[in-house]
Design a protein around this motif. Structure first.
Motif, short mmCIF file in Angstrom:
data_model
loop_
_atom_site.label_atom_id
_atom_site.label_comp_id
_atom_site.label_asym_id
_atom_site.label_seq_id
_atom_site.Cartn_x
_atom_site.Cartn_y
_atom_site.Cartn_z
N ALA A 1 9.58 42.33 12.42
CA ALA A 1 9.33 41.67 11.13
C ALA A 1 8.75 42.66 10.13
O ALA A 1 9.12 42.66 8.95
N GLY A 2 7.83 43.52 10.60
CA GLY A 2 7.27 44.53 9.71
C GLY A 2 8.31 45.53 9.26
O GLY A 2 8.26 46.02 8.12
N MET A 3 9.27 45.85 10.12
CA MET A 3 10.32 46.79 9.75
C MET A 3 11.18 46.23 8.62
O MET A 3 11.46 46.91 7.63
N TRP A 4 11.60 44.96 8.75
CA TRP A 4 12.41 44.37 7.69
C TRP A 4 11.61 44.17 6.41
O TRP A 4 12.16 44.25 5.30
N HIS A 5 10.30 43.93 6.56
CA HIS A 5 9.47 43.75 5.37
C HIS A 5 9.29 45.06 4.60
O HIS A 5 8.93 45.04 3.42
N LYS A 6 9.52 46.19 5.25
CA LYS A 6 9.47 47.46 4.54
C LYS A 6 10.57 47.53 3.48
O LYS A 6 10.45 48.31 2.52
N ILE A 7 11.63 46.74 3.64
CA ILE A 7 12.70 46.69 2.64
C ILE A 7 12.48 45.52 1.68
O ILE A 7 12.55 45.67 0.46
N SER A 8 12.20 44.34 2.23
CA SER A 8 12.03 43.16 1.37
C SER A 8 10.78 43.25 0.51
O SER A 8 10.76 42.69 -0.60
N PRO B 1 12.14 37.40 13.26
CA PRO B 1 11.71 38.50 12.39
C PRO B 1 12.51 38.60 11.09
O PRO B 1 11.92 38.82 10.01
N LEU B 2 13.83 38.47 11.16
CA LEU B 2 14.65 38.59 9.96
C LEU B 2 14.33 37.48 8.96
O LEU B 2 14.22 37.71 7.75
N LEU B 3 14.15 36.26 9.47
CA LEU B 3 13.81 35.14 8.61
C LEU B 3 12.42 35.32 8.00
O LEU B 3 12.20 35.02 6.82
N ALA B 4 11.47 35.81 8.79
CA ALA B 4 10.10 35.99 8.31
C ALA B 4 10.05 36.98 7.15
O ALA B 4 9.26 36.80 6.21
N ALA B 5 10.88 38.01 7.19
CA ALA B 5 10.84 39.04 6.15
C ALA B 5 11.63 38.66 4.91
O ALA B 5 11.24 39.01 3.79
N TRP B 6 12.74 37.93 5.08
CA TRP B 6 13.65 37.70 3.96
C TRP B 6 13.65 36.29 3.39
O TRP B 6 14.10 36.09 2.25
N ALA B 7 13.16 35.30 4.13
CA ALA B 7 13.22 33.92 3.65
C ALA B 7 12.49 33.72 2.32
O ALA B 7 13.05 33.09 1.39
N SER C 1 4.88 33.63 5.67
CA SER C 1 6.09 33.83 6.48
C SER C 1 5.93 35.03 7.40
O SER C 1 6.33 34.98 8.57
N LEU C 2 5.34 36.12 6.89
CA LEU C 2 5.15 37.30 7.71
C LEU C 2 4.17 37.02 8.85
O LEU C 2 4.36 37.49 9.98
N ALA C 3 3.14 36.23 8.57
CA ALA C 3 2.19 35.86 9.63
C ALA C 3 2.87 35.02 10.70
O ALA C 3 2.62 35.20 11.90
N MET C 4 3.75 34.11 10.29
CA MET C 4 4.49 33.30 11.26
C MET C 4 5.43 34.17 12.10
O MET C 4 5.62 33.93 13.29
N GLY C 5 6.01 35.19 11.46
CA GLY C 5 6.85 36.10 12.22
C GLY C 5 6.06 36.93 13.21
O GLY C 5 6.53 37.23 14.31
N ASN C 6 4.82 37.29 12.84
CA ASN C 6 3.98 38.10 13.74
C ASN C 6 3.60 37.35 15.01
O ASN C 6 3.44 37.96 16.07
#
Length: 365
Positions: free
Chosen positions: A277-284, A341-347, A330-335
């Motif tokens: 999730a943290g990796m995808w959040h580096k882009i989002s 993970p993809l949904l947590a970063a991009w939703a 959303s990021l906390a829920m992904g953690n």
């Protein structure tokens, strides 16, 4: 007659982008200066309490913290800068003049969206080259109570590992595989839930199937006795990768290193949802600057003489704050594994993109 070109006027495009960038930069500088001052007031006492630390260490702390503050508050600064620019354009009836010339709301926003894409690219590069190194260093430094730390690009701090019933803590871990070196290693030797020994080693390194501890102090809880040894072997069967994979913090690793660590976690049968999730959040995360002109656009439209400029700016700010809250939630829920993970970063990004576009279309198009 409606102009269907994406950029109907280069002069207007450059004018609005200039307003957007200067206001956003002014907000960012002001926020960073204020927050850095408050942060330094809270930490300066701890830094100067260490013998040998002085003004140079205070400036070093400032240099490490400023990139983190810039990275964290850049999207927020873009939101406020956009609101200020749009409120000014609306107040001086410049938006009315643009629309009277045949420009649509999307055409007015188009130059700002392109500029936001450039900001997102710069923010991503800045995070990958500067912020991750600063985060890794300042975390290790603060974990060491602002005493000197070893300079290394792959430094990990405050690492905890469970080895059977025993707990292992390393203040600093540097290197990979058999080249790994740990400093400030503490082994809590437990048997049946009862603490038997506390073993402190100044340094530790892999040696075959075990670890070689150097400058060791052993406290025996049953005999209330302290013993010192120059060297000893311990931690049989604990692989070096256990320490490097025990703490995979996305904020302290660049995108490609983090992707490699995720692969190592999965091959070791470890949970990697938080890291992914943290990796995808580096882009989002950097791309969230694209949303700010769209969410703040409500402040640009509507007649200034109607007295609703402040109300519209407040609505735009509320939409921006709602995005930041939703993104963190959303990021906390992904953690914790509640969201993929993809949904947590991009939703949140996709949701507020649709919300902003819906508000703009229904109110102006």
């Amino acid at each position: 007659m409606i102009n269907l070109r994406f950029f109907p006027s280069k002069r207007i495009a450059f004018y609005t982008v200039k307003l957007f960038l200067t206001r956003s930069l002014a907000v960012l500088v002001s926020l960073v200066l204020i927050l850095m001052t408050l942060d330094l007031l809270g930490e300066s006492g701890k830094i100067l309490a260490v013998p040998g630390n002085g003004d140079a260490q205070l400036w070093q702390y400032v240099a490490l913290r400023i990139p983190l503050l810039v990275s964290r508050f850049m999207p927020f600064s873009v939101l406020l800068g956009t609101l200020i620019a749009f409120a000014s354009l609306n107040q001086h009836s410049e938006v009315v003049a643009m629309k009277a010339a045949g420009m649509s709301a999307h055409q007015i926003l188009a130059p700002l969206i392109v500029a936001s894409l450039g900001i997102a690219a710069v923010a991503f590069a800045f995070n990958e080259t500067v912020v991750v190194k600063a985060a890794r260093t300042v975390t290790a430094w603060s974990d060491n109570d602002y005493r000197p730390i070893p300079p290394a690009s792959d430094l990990l701090s405050n690492v905890w590992v469970l080895a059977g019933d025993d707990l292992v803590r390393a203040r600093h871990v540097v290197g990979q595989g058999n080249q790994l070196r740990a400093t400030g290693l503490t082994l809590y030797d437990r048997e049946g839930g009862t603490l038997r020994q506390v073993i402190d080693a100044e340094r530790a390194r892999p040696a075959g199937n075990a670890w070689l501890l150097e400058n060791v102090r052993i406290y025996d809880t049953t005999m209330n006795l302290m013993v010192r040894k120059r060297q000893m072997f311990a931690l049989q069967g604990v692989e070096p990768d256990r320490l490097t994979l025990a703490k995979v913090d996305p904020e302290q690793l660049d995108f490609f290193t983090l992707r490699d660590r995720i692969g190592q976690l999965e091959r070791a049968g470890r949970q990697a949802d938080e890291a992914r999730a943290g990796m995808w959040h580096k882009i989002s995360g950097p791309l969230s600057t694209l949303l700010m002109p769209l969410l703040a656009a409500v402040a640009a439209f509507g007649l200034a003489r109607s007295g609703q400029v402040l109300l519209r700016a407040t609505v735009g700010m509320a939409l921006g704050f709602a995005y930041f809250v939703a993104d963190n939630f959303s990021l906390a829920m992904g953690n914790v594994g509640a969201y993929p993970p993809l949904l947590a970063a991009w939703a949140p990004f996709i949701l507020f993109l649709l919300i902003g576009e819906t508000v703009l279309v229904r109110s102006e198009e």
